[in-house]
Scaffold this motif. Structure first.
Motif, PDB file in Angstrom:
ATOM      1  N   CYS A   1       1.001  -1.424   0.222  1.00 13.90           N
ATOM      2  CA  CYS A   1      -0.145  -0.119  -0.069  1.00 13.90           C
ATOM      3  C   CYS A   1       0.828   1.208   0.085  1.00 13.90           C
ATOM      4  O   CYS A   1       0.715   2.204  -0.764  1.00 13.90           O
ATOM      5  N   ASP A   2       2.000   1.296   0.851  1.00 11.04           N
ATOM      6  CA  ASP A   2       2.682   2.598   0.744  1.00 11.04           C
ATOM      7  C   ASP A   2       3.437   2.561  -0.495  1.00 11.04           C
ATOM      8  O   ASP A   2       3.490   3.791  -0.781  1.00 11.04           O
ATOM      9  N   GLY A   3       3.962   1.613  -1.126  1.00 14.27           N
ATOM     10  CA  GLY A   3       4.406   1.766  -2.221  1.00 14.27           C
ATOM     11  C   GLY A   3       3.667   2.406  -3.516  1.00 14.27           C
ATOM     12  O   GLY A   3       3.887   3.082  -4.100  1.00 14.27           O
TER      13      GLY A   3
ATOM     14  N   CYS B   1      -4.514  -0.804  -1.063  1.00 10.57           N
ATOM     15  CA  CYS B   1      -4.413  -0.721   0.477  1.00 10.57           C
ATOM     16  C   CYS B   1      -5.422  -1.501   1.001  1.00 10.57           C
ATOM     17  O   CYS B   1      -5.294  -2.147   2.142  1.00 10.57           O
ATOM     18  N   GLU B   2      -6.727  -1.555   0.438  1.00 11.46           N
ATOM     19  CA  GLU B   2      -8.041  -2.218   0.742  1.00 11.46           C
ATOM     20  C   GLU B   2      -7.287  -3.863   1.069  1.00 11.46           C
ATOM     21  O   GLU B   2      -8.105  -4.600   1.745  1.00 11.46           O
ATOM     22  N   ALA B   3      -6.620  -4.240   0.149  1.00 14.08           N
ATOM     23  CA  ALA B   3      -6.439  -5.740   0.216  1.00 14.08           C
ATOM     24  C   ALA B   3      -5.632  -6.095   1.433  1.00 14.08           C
ATOM     25  O   ALA B   3      -5.642  -7.389   1.904  1.00 14.08           O
ATOM     26  N   ASP B   4      -5.140  -5.108   2.326  1.00 19.31           N
ATOM     27  CA  ASP B   4      -4.705  -5.489   3.532  1.00 19.31           C
ATOM     28  C   ASP B   4      -5.546  -5.656   4.634  1.00 19.31           C
ATOM     29  O   ASP B   4      -5.354  -6.029   5.742  1.00 19.31           O
ATOM     30  N   PHE B   5      -6.922  -5.138   4.521  1.00 21.47           N
ATOM     31  CA  PHE B   5      -7.853  -5.002   5.648  1.00 21.47           C
ATOM     32  C   PHE B   5      -9.271  -5.218   5.307  1.00 21.47           C
ATOM     33  O   PHE B   5      -9.956  -5.707   6.127  1.00 21.47           O
ATOM     34  N   LEU B   6      -9.573  -4.916   3.925  1.00 21.63           N
ATOM     35  CA  LEU B   6     -11.113  -4.816   3.895  1.00 21.63           C
ATOM     36  C   LEU B   6     -11.944  -6.481   4.227  1.00 21.63           C
ATOM     37  O   LEU B   6     -12.849  -6.493   4.787  1.00 21.63           O
ATOM     38  N   SER B   7     -11.226  -7.376   3.866  1.00 18.88           N
ATOM     39  CA  SER B   7     -11.717  -8.653   4.185  1.00 18.88           C
ATOM     40  C   SER B   7     -12.012  -9.090   5.505  1.00 18.88           C
ATOM     41  O   SER B   7     -12.905  -9.699   5.958  1.00 18.88           O
ATOM     42  N   GLY B   8     -11.471  -8.192   6.485  1.00 21.75           N
ATOM     43  CA  GLY B   8     -11.500  -8.598   7.685  1.00 21.75           C
ATOM     44  C   GLY B   8     -12.278  -7.642   8.515  1.00 21.75           C
ATOM     45  O   GLY B   8     -12.469  -7.680   9.831  1.00 21.75           O
ATOM     46  N   LEU B   9     -12.566  -6.595   7.743  1.00 27.45           N
ATOM     47  CA  LEU B   9     -13.508  -5.519   8.523  1.00 27.45           C
ATOM     48  C   LEU B   9     -14.834  -5.496   8.709  1.00 27.45           C
ATOM     49  O   LEU B   9     -15.600  -6.099   7.330  1.00 27.45           O
ATOM     50  N   LYS B  10     -15.488  -5.813   9.555  1.00 31.76           N
ATOM     51  CA  LYS B  10     -16.822  -6.217   9.798  1.00 31.76           C
ATOM     52  C   LYS B  10     -17.364  -5.265  10.572  1.00 31.76           C
ATOM     53  O   LYS B  10     -16.903  -4.752  11.849  1.00 31.76           O
ATOM     54  N   GLY B  11     -18.847  -5.205  10.767  1.00 34.32           N
ATOM     55  CA  GLY B  11     -19.525  -4.424  11.588  1.00 34.32           C
ATOM     56  C   GLY B  11     -19.218  -3.166  11.795  1.00 34.32           C
ATOM     57  O   GLY B  11     -19.095  -2.288  10.879  1.00 34.32           O
ATOM     58  N   ALA B  12     -18.891  -2.529  13.088  1.00 35.71           N
ATOM     59  CA  ALA B  12     -18.963  -1.163  13.121  1.00 35.71           C
ATOM     60  C   ALA B  12     -17.625  -0.361  12.641  1.00 35.71           C
ATOM     61  O   ALA B  12     -17.486   0.597  11.953  1.00 35.71           O
ATOM     62  N   PRO B  13     -16.526  -1.220  12.900  1.00 37.76           N
ATOM     63  CA  PRO B  13     -15.270  -0.785  11.947  1.00 37.76           C
ATOM     64  C   PRO B  13     -15.523  -0.623  10.569  1.00 37.76           C
ATOM     65  O   PRO B  13     -15.004   0.410   9.898  1.00 37.76           O
ATOM     66  N   LYS B  14     -16.215  -1.472   9.964  1.00 42.61           N
ATOM     67  CA  LYS B  14     -16.424  -1.278   8.445  1.00 42.61           C
ATOM     68  C   LYS B  14     -17.361  -0.110   7.979  1.00 42.61           C
ATOM     69  O   LYS B  14     -17.039   0.621   7.422  1.00 42.61           O
ATOM     70  N   ARG B  15     -18.434   0.119   9.116  1.00 43.51           N
ATOM     71  CA  ARG B  15     -19.188   1.124   9.036  1.00 43.51           C
ATOM     72  C   ARG B  15     -18.519   2.675   9.159  1.00 43.51           C
ATOM     73  O   ARG B  15     -18.470   3.607   8.349  1.00 43.51           O
TER      74      ARG B  15
ATOM     75  N   GLN C   1      -4.983   4.095   3.391  1.00 46.63           N
ATOM     76  CA  GLN C   1      -3.676   3.705   3.613  1.00 46.63           C
ATOM     77  C   GLN C   1      -3.392   3.744   5.231  1.00 46.63           C
ATOM     78  O   GLN C   1      -2.808   2.828   5.655  1.00 46.63           O
ATOM     79  N   ARG C   2      -4.213   4.668   6.078  1.00 48.11           N
ATOM     80  CA  ARG C   2      -4.218   4.432   7.576  1.00 48.11           C
ATOM     81  C   ARG C   2      -4.887   3.028   7.845  1.00 48.11           C
ATOM     82  O   ARG C   2      -4.416   2.452   8.916  1.00 48.11           O
ATOM     83  N   TYR C   3      -5.831   2.557   7.218  1.00 46.92           N
ATOM     84  CA  TYR C   3      -6.550   1.358   7.671  1.00 46.92           C
ATOM     85  C   TYR C   3      -5.423   0.292   7.443  1.00 46.92           C
ATOM     86  O   TYR C   3      -5.513  -0.866   8.325  1.00 46.92           O
ATOM     87  N   SER C   4      -4.782   0.325   6.385  1.00 49.47           N
ATOM     88  CA  SER C   4      -3.667  -0.594   6.005  1.00 49.47           C
ATOM     89  C   SER C   4      -2.923  -0.801   7.104  1.00 49.47           C
ATOM     90  O   SER C   4      -2.346  -1.812   7.489  1.00 49.47           O
ATOM     91  N   HIS C   5      -2.495   0.640   7.529  1.00 51.97           N
ATOM     92  CA  HIS C   5      -1.279   0.496   8.590  1.00 51.97           C
ATOM     93  C   HIS C   5      -1.845  -0.233   9.846  1.00 51.97           C
ATOM     94  O   HIS C   5      -1.020  -0.769  10.313  1.00 51.97           O
ATOM     95  N   LYS C   6      -2.836   0.080  10.179  1.00 51.10           N
ATOM     96  CA  LYS C   6      -3.526  -0.258  11.523  1.00 51.10           C
ATOM     97  C   LYS C   6      -3.582  -1.792  11.402  1.00 51.10           C
ATOM     98  O   LYS C   6      -3.496  -2.708  12.461  1.00 51.10           O
ATOM     99  N   ALA C   7      -4.036  -2.307  10.122  1.00 49.39           N
ATOM    100  CA  ALA C   7      -4.241  -3.838  10.044  1.00 49.39           C
ATOM    101  C   ALA C   7      -2.825  -4.529  10.104  1.00 49.39           C
ATOM    102  O   ALA C   7      -2.651  -5.430  10.819  1.00 49.39           O
TER     103      ALA C   7
END
Length: 130
Positions: free
Chosen positions: A40-42, A68-82, A116-122
């Motif tokens: 994502c950073d690249g 970037c979403e490839a790093d986190f989107l599939s694992g994002l559910k519920g309130a964090p996804k919203r 990118q921020r969500y990718s970093h968190k994940a």
């Protein structure tokens, strides 16, 4: 110069190009370069170096979001996804009443930076302890 004018008059769709990474690249080539990045950073680095500063940045930003979403989107559910969706909507609304294509670019960067921020968190969270 006359050749360039003739080529541009023949083309039905304008082709965006930029000097990026020390060579002339079309918008599609820049998107391909973003997609080819390992992280994502690249991808964000290429976006920053190759930006158009106008509406052409929408496609570049979308490619960064996807990377970037490839790093986190599939694992994002519920309130964090919203919450993620809400932050993206905030980006979409921030400049909507502004005129000029640079504001479209600002929106594309805002969205890419949120992803990118969500990718970093994940990536910093690592595997969850059991």
């Amino acid at each position: 110069m006359a050749t360039l004018a003739a080529i541009m008059s023949i083309s039905a769709t304008p082709v965006l190009a930029a000097v990026c990474m020390d060579k002339s690249m079309t918008q599609d080539e820049i998107v391909d370069t973003i997609n080819a990045q390992r992280s994502c950073d690249g991808a964000m680095k290429v976006f920053r170096v190759c930006e158009f500063g106008a509406s052409g940045d929408v496609l570049l930003g979308a490619a960064v979001e996807k990377k970037c979403e490839a790093d986190f989107l599939s694992g994002l559910k519920g309130a964090p996804k919203r919450a993620y969706q809400h932050k993206m909507q905030v980006c979409d609304r921030e400049y909507r009443n502004q005129s000029g294509t640079m504001y479209i670019s600002f929106t594309a960067f805002c969205r890419a930076e949120v992803a990118q921020r969500y990718s970093h968190k994940a990536l910093n969270a690592g595997p969850k302890a059991r």
